[in-house]
Design a protein around this motif. Structure first.
Motif, PDB file in Angstrom:
ATOM      1  N   ALA A 108     -24.998  14.559  -7.808  1.00 46.40           N
ATOM      2  CA  ALA A 108     -26.389  16.052  -7.946  1.00 46.40           C
ATOM      3  C   ALA A 108     -25.424  16.617  -6.880  1.00 46.40           C
ATOM      4  O   ALA A 108     -25.881  17.927  -7.149  1.00 46.40           O
ATOM      5  CB  ALA A 108     -27.498  14.800  -7.586  1.00 46.40           C
ATOM      6  N   PHE A 109     -25.679  16.125  -5.812  1.00 48.03           N
ATOM      7  CA  PHE A 109     -25.344  16.536  -4.292  1.00 48.03           C
ATOM      8  C   PHE A 109     -23.749  17.819  -4.810  1.00 48.03           C
ATOM      9  O   PHE A 109     -23.913  19.069  -5.066  1.00 48.03           O
ATOM     10  CB  PHE A 109     -25.068  16.206  -3.845  1.00 48.03           C
ATOM     11  CG  PHE A 109     -25.069  17.081  -2.080  1.00 48.03           C
ATOM     12  CD1 PHE A 109     -26.407  17.835  -1.767  1.00 48.03           C
ATOM     13  CD2 PHE A 109     -24.646  17.762  -1.445  1.00 48.03           C
ATOM     14  CE1 PHE A 109     -26.792  18.206  -0.094  1.00 48.03           C
ATOM     15  CE2 PHE A 109     -24.272  18.967  -0.589  1.00 48.03           C
ATOM     16  CZ  PHE A 109     -25.497  18.824  -0.360  1.00 48.03           C
ATOM     17  N   GLY A 110     -22.987  17.374  -5.898  1.00 50.97           N
ATOM     18  CA  GLY A 110     -21.757  18.346  -6.293  1.00 50.97           C
ATOM     19  C   GLY A 110     -22.241  19.105  -7.467  1.00 50.97           C
ATOM     20  O   GLY A 110     -21.043  20.368  -6.948  1.00 50.97           O
ATOM     21  N   PHE A 111     -22.706  19.011  -7.605  1.00 51.75           N
ATOM     22  CA  PHE A 111     -23.514  19.365  -9.410  1.00 51.75           C
ATOM     23  C   PHE A 111     -24.398  20.649  -8.614  1.00 51.75           C
ATOM     24  O   PHE A 111     -23.919  22.556  -8.519  1.00 51.75           O
ATOM     25  CB  PHE A 111     -23.840  18.606  -9.771  1.00 51.75           C
ATOM     26  CG  PHE A 111     -25.275  19.670 -10.859  1.00 51.75           C
ATOM     27  CD1 PHE A 111     -24.400  20.935 -11.950  1.00 51.75           C
ATOM     28  CD2 PHE A 111     -26.585  20.163 -10.601  1.00 51.75           C
ATOM     29  CE1 PHE A 111     -25.534  21.599 -12.665  1.00 51.75           C
ATOM     30  CE2 PHE A 111     -27.204  20.985 -11.617  1.00 51.75           C
ATOM     31  CZ  PHE A 111     -27.115  21.869 -12.097  1.00 51.75           C
ATOM     32  N   MET A 112     -24.775  20.664  -7.497  1.00 54.73           N
ATOM     33  CA  MET A 112     -25.493  21.669  -6.860  1.00 54.73           C
ATOM     34  C   MET A 112     -24.808  22.692  -6.318  1.00 54.73           C
ATOM     35  O   MET A 112     -24.791  23.885  -6.123  1.00 54.73           O
ATOM     36  CB  MET A 112     -26.475  20.731  -5.473  1.00 54.73           C
ATOM     37  CG  MET A 112     -27.889  20.386  -6.768  1.00 54.73           C
ATOM     38  SD  MET A 112     -29.189  19.846  -5.380  1.00 54.73           S
ATOM     39  CE  MET A 112     -30.021  21.083  -4.395  1.00 54.73           C
TER      40      MET A 112
END
Length: 96
Positions: free
Chosen positions: A41-45
């Motif tokens: 999720a953080f990578g997507f952000m």
């Protein structure tokens, strides 16, 4: 200055974004993304942040563990604009 989409243009834009939900109260579009982990999720952000910075247009969003909630609206225009639609399409192309 960026202009708010008129009713007909907004309807057409929403047809092109089937995974996004229209928030009439905010004149915005929203979408929830779910991932396998917090790191994903953080990578997507991080990827979205780079797209947003390049477009000089930044989402309202929140992250709880593996979920990212995104809201796009153009404050300067007082609602949904072509900038929101363009960023939503770029986000969709990330292949989530």
């Amino acid at each position: 200055m960026v202009e708010r989409l008129k009713k007909k243009a907004r309807s057409a834009a929403l047809q092109e974004l089937p995974d996004w939900t229209y928030d009439k109260g905010r004149d915005a579009i929203t979408r929830q993304f779910k991932f396998a982990s917090f790191v994903a999720a953080f990578g997507f952000m991080s990827k979205v942040a780079l797209l947003a910075e390049k477009a000089d247009h930044h989402p309202e969003w929140s992250n709880v563990y593996n979920r990212v909630d995104v809201l796009l609206t153009t404050h300067d225009a007082g609602g949904l604009s072509e900038r929101d639609v363009a960023l939503a399409k770029e986000i969709d192309q990330l292949g989530v």
